[in-house]
Design an enzyme around this catalytic site. Sequence first.
Site, PDB file in Angstrom:
ATOM      1  N   ARG A 256       0.894  -1.169  -0.066  1.00  0.00           N
ATOM      2  CA  ARG A 256      -0.109   0.019  -0.152  1.00  0.00           C
ATOM      3  C   ARG A 256       0.636   1.449   0.033  1.00  0.00           C
ATOM      4  O   ARG A 256       0.454   2.287  -0.573  1.00  0.00           O
ATOM      5  CB  ARG A 256      -1.026  -0.022   1.298  1.00  0.00           C
ATOM      6  CG  ARG A 256      -1.927  -0.907   0.795  1.00  0.00           C
ATOM      7  CD  ARG A 256      -2.989  -1.249   2.125  1.00  0.00           C
ATOM      8  NE  ARG A 256      -3.819  -2.288   1.763  1.00  0.00           N
ATOM      9  CZ  ARG A 256      -4.603  -3.142   2.842  1.00  0.00           C
ATOM     10  NH1 ARG A 256      -4.532  -2.914   3.933  1.00  0.00           N
ATOM     11  NH2 ARG A 256      -5.563  -3.912   2.133  1.00  0.00           N
ATOM     12  N   GLY A 357      -8.242  23.296 -19.638  1.00  0.00           N
ATOM     13  CA  GLY A 357      -9.424  23.534 -20.266  1.00  0.00           C
ATOM     14  C   GLY A 357      -9.740  22.472 -21.399  1.00  0.00           C
ATOM     15  O   GLY A 357      -9.518  21.312 -20.916  1.00  0.00           O
ATOM     16  N   GLY A 358     -10.312  22.676 -22.576  1.00  0.00           N
ATOM     17  CA  GLY A 358     -10.821  21.854 -23.634  1.00  0.00           C
ATOM     18  C   GLY A 358      -9.533  20.871 -23.871  1.00  0.00           C
ATOM     19  O   GLY A 358      -9.743  19.688 -24.150  1.00  0.00           O
ATOM     20  N   GLU A 381      -5.381  -2.662  -4.215  1.00  0.00           N
ATOM     21  CA  GLU A 381      -4.482  -3.095  -2.822  1.00  0.00           C
ATOM     22  C   GLU A 381      -5.237  -2.455  -1.633  1.00  0.00           C
ATOM     23  O   GLU A 381      -4.782  -1.909  -0.873  1.00  0.00           O
ATOM     24  CB  GLU A 381      -3.056  -2.687  -3.275  1.00  0.00           C
ATOM     25  CG  GLU A 381      -2.539  -3.326  -4.021  1.00  0.00           C
ATOM     26  CD  GLU A 381      -0.929  -3.290  -4.412  1.00  0.00           C
ATOM     27  OE1 GLU A 381      -0.346  -2.993  -3.220  1.00  0.00           O
ATOM     28  OE2 GLU A 381      -0.589  -3.605  -5.520  1.00  0.00           O
ATOM     29  N   GLY A 382      -6.616  -2.591  -1.802  1.00  0.00           N
ATOM     30  CA  GLY A 382      -7.432  -1.964  -0.550  1.00  0.00           C
ATOM     31  C   GLY A 382      -7.990  -0.706  -1.100  1.00  0.00           C
ATOM     32  O   GLY A 382      -7.440   0.212  -1.439  1.00  0.00           O
TER      33      GLY A 382
HETATM   34  N1  COS Z   1      -0.571  -7.944   9.324  1.00  0.00           N
HETATM   35  C1  COS Z   1      -0.440  -9.368   9.588  1.00  0.00           C
HETATM   36  N2  COS Z   1      -1.570 -10.003  10.041  1.00  0.00           N
HETATM   37  C2  COS Z   1      -2.827  -9.364   9.911  1.00  0.00           C
HETATM   38  C3  COS Z   1      -2.814  -8.198   9.562  1.00  0.00           C
HETATM   39  C4  COS Z   1      -1.586  -7.530   9.154  1.00  0.00           C
HETATM   40  N3  COS Z   1      -1.800  -6.195   8.630  1.00  0.00           N
HETATM   41  N4  COS Z   1      -4.056  -7.720   9.478  1.00  0.00           N
HETATM   42  C5  COS Z   1      -5.032  -8.670   9.989  1.00  0.00           C
HETATM   43  N5  COS Z   1      -4.023  -9.762  10.254  1.00  0.00           N
HETATM   44  C6  COS Z   1      -4.338 -11.063  10.933  1.00  0.00           C
HETATM   45  C7  COS Z   1      -5.133 -11.119  12.171  1.00  0.00           C
HETATM   46  O1  COS Z   1      -4.274 -11.009  13.104  1.00  0.00           O
HETATM   47  C8  COS Z   1      -5.807 -12.266  12.096  1.00  0.00           C
HETATM   48  O2  COS Z   1      -5.464 -13.507  12.467  1.00  0.00           O
HETATM   49  P1  COS Z   1      -5.568 -14.430  13.336  1.00  0.00           P
HETATM   50  O3  COS Z   1      -6.947 -15.086  13.026  1.00  0.00           O
HETATM   51  O4  COS Z   1      -4.496 -15.522  13.414  1.00  0.00           O
HETATM   52  O5  COS Z   1      -6.052 -13.850  14.881  1.00  0.00           O
HETATM   53  C9  COS Z   1      -6.292 -12.528  10.493  1.00  0.00           C
HETATM   54  O6  COS Z   1      -5.206 -11.699   9.813  1.00  0.00           O
HETATM   55  C10 COS Z   1      -7.657 -12.109  10.256  1.00  0.00           C
HETATM   56  O7  COS Z   1      -7.737 -10.565  10.452  1.00  0.00           O
HETATM   57  P2  COS Z   1      -9.089  -9.767  10.484  1.00  0.00           P
HETATM   58  O8  COS Z   1     -10.030 -10.563  11.133  1.00  0.00           O
HETATM   59  O9  COS Z   1      -8.735  -8.377  10.712  1.00  0.00           O
HETATM   60  O10 COS Z   1      -9.674  -9.879   8.843  1.00  0.00           O
HETATM   61  P3  COS Z   1     -10.988  -9.479   8.291  1.00  0.00           P
HETATM   62  O11 COS Z   1     -11.657 -10.493   7.229  1.00  0.00           O
HETATM   63  O12 COS Z   1     -12.011  -8.719   9.107  1.00  0.00           O
HETATM   64  O13 COS Z   1     -10.330  -8.544   7.033  1.00  0.00           O
HETATM   65  C11 COS Z   1      -9.864  -6.332   6.210  1.00  0.00           C
HETATM   66  C12 COS Z   1     -10.003  -7.197   7.151  1.00  0.00           C
HETATM   67  C13 COS Z   1     -11.062  -5.778   5.468  1.00  0.00           C
HETATM   68  C14 COS Z   1      -8.848  -5.159   6.548  1.00  0.00           C
HETATM   69  C15 COS Z   1      -8.898  -7.276   5.100  1.00  0.00           C
HETATM   70  O14 COS Z   1      -9.770  -8.315   4.579  1.00  0.00           O
HETATM   71  C16 COS Z   1      -8.419  -6.341   3.686  1.00  0.00           C
HETATM   72  O15 COS Z   1      -7.419  -5.715   4.073  1.00  0.00           O
HETATM   73  N6  COS Z   1      -9.176  -6.399   2.917  1.00  0.00           N
HETATM   74  C17 COS Z   1      -8.765  -5.880   1.480  1.00  0.00           C
HETATM   75  C18 COS Z   1      -7.900  -6.796   0.604  1.00  0.00           C
HETATM   76  C19 COS Z   1      -7.295  -6.318  -0.299  1.00  0.00           C
HETATM   77  O16 COS Z   1      -6.361  -5.211  -0.134  1.00  0.00           O
HETATM   78  N7  COS Z   1      -7.354  -6.453  -1.636  1.00  0.00           N
HETATM   79  C20 COS Z   1      -6.716  -6.141  -2.801  1.00  0.00           C
HETATM   80  C21 COS Z   1      -5.600  -6.891  -2.888  1.00  0.00           C
HETATM   81  S1  COS Z   1      -4.866  -6.560  -4.562  1.00  0.00           S
HETATM   82  S2  COS Z   1      -4.927  -8.465  -5.410  1.00  0.00           S
END
Ligand code: COS
Length: 396
Positions: A256, A357-358, A381-382
């Site tokens: 990111r 402009g245009g 990437e999010g």
């Molecule tokens: N670094 C390391 N581990 C991480 C982390 C990070 N930054 N963020 C979360 N984790 C771990 C958590 O600790 C958790 O581990 P445990 O289950 O062992 O406790 C696990 O990952 C799940 O975390 P969380 O519950 O926060 O996951 P969610 O499903 O709620 O996801 C978001 C949260 C929305 C933030 C996440 O799905 C995300 O970033 N989505 C966007 C994905 C993206 O950017 N896609 C584009 C890709 S480009 S191909």
Amino acid sequence: MRWIGESLDYKSTDEQDMIREMVRDFAESVLAPTIEHRDKNQIPPSEEWSQFIEYGLQGVTIPEAYGGSPVDDISESIIVEELARVDPSFSVMYCVHVGLCAKTIALHGDEYQKETYLKRLAAGDVGAYSLSEAGAGTDAAAMTCKAKLSDDGTHYILNGEKMWVTNGAQAKIIVLFAKDVDHPDYGVKKHGGTTAFIVDSSFEGFSVGKKEDKLGIRSSDTCTLVLENCKVPVENILKGAGNGFPIAMNALDNSRIGIAAQALGIAQGAYEASLRYAHEREAFGKPIAHHQMIMGYLADMATKIEASRHLVYKASWSKQQHYEHGGPRHSKEASMAKLYAGDTAMWVSERAIQIHGGYGYTKEFPVERFFRDAKITQIYEGTQEVQRIVIARSLL
Ligand code: COS
């Protein structure tokens, strides 16, 4: 308490200046002459990549022992920024190669994986990263691609389809995520069983699917990847089965910052084009640069770009502190940089068209391309919404 300002040093290093100059020279002499044609016809920058690898910058996240040429993390962002200032498509190709692919293997790979794959990435084989699927973008844990250990225990068999894969058609090495259906956490935790595989594009059962026809970054290839009983050797799993989700999230924390640097470069490119145009174009008997409303736009552009640059470099520095000095995780800093720089790229490139402009609405000037290219920095990437979730979680 110590005021943070006491320890701040805003001077760039000689190495950072040298890298900026070198990449700017490459971007202006090699990328600029072909970008319009590649953008119009959706041609990936393969020729340009071959020239780029002569500089060795494709190995900046790879240790020297595996053929890389490491630089500090701010320099890494400077490289992306300078590439994007001219050619945002090339910059994302680079970002994914060094950030999502090579750095992930460098951080989590074992000796065999580093020896085999980092050396190839350092030599210029293009890398990719594949997490998203048609129904699992923001909600990454909802992925449905499945992996099953073969009867003889030597391979995993992968099935499913991945989507939105940058470098998908060009990549030789892909860090790809699928769920191990026999893992005890599969179906228990939402992301249970998620496993990170290193997939070689030559593996049996791997193929490249549909190529996306995109609004912007049209010279960057974005494809679906098809896994039909794709055979991946067990030694190609990063950190063991079921440990993939934190690896995916950690990789995104790193990349990111790269996208934020890309957005910064886009904003810088659009701003510089506007500044040039404002000096050249006359209206009401003087260059439009001397009309107060245009001056106001230019001032706001420069201010937002400067603020983005601070966030990008701060996040890059935090990343380095995290890995090299045991500093806290840089998730918040990375998301703040991407959120702000992405919005800045969009805002600045839109104002750039207004100043032109245009003419800005035509292909005669680069600003319409920057405007189209900027939009994706608020999505991939999010999304900006995901960045806010990450930031808010770290605050709460
Ligand atoms: N670094 C390391 N581990 C991480 C982390 C990070 N930054 N963020 C979360 N984790 C771990 C958590 O600790 C958790 O581990 P445990 O289950 O062992 O406790 C696990 O990952 C799940 O975390 P969380 O519950 O926060 O996951 P969610 O499903 O709620 O996801 C978001 C949260 C929305 C933030 C996440 O799905 C995300 O970033 N989505 C966007 C994905 C993206 O950017 N896609 C584009 C890709 S480009 S191909």
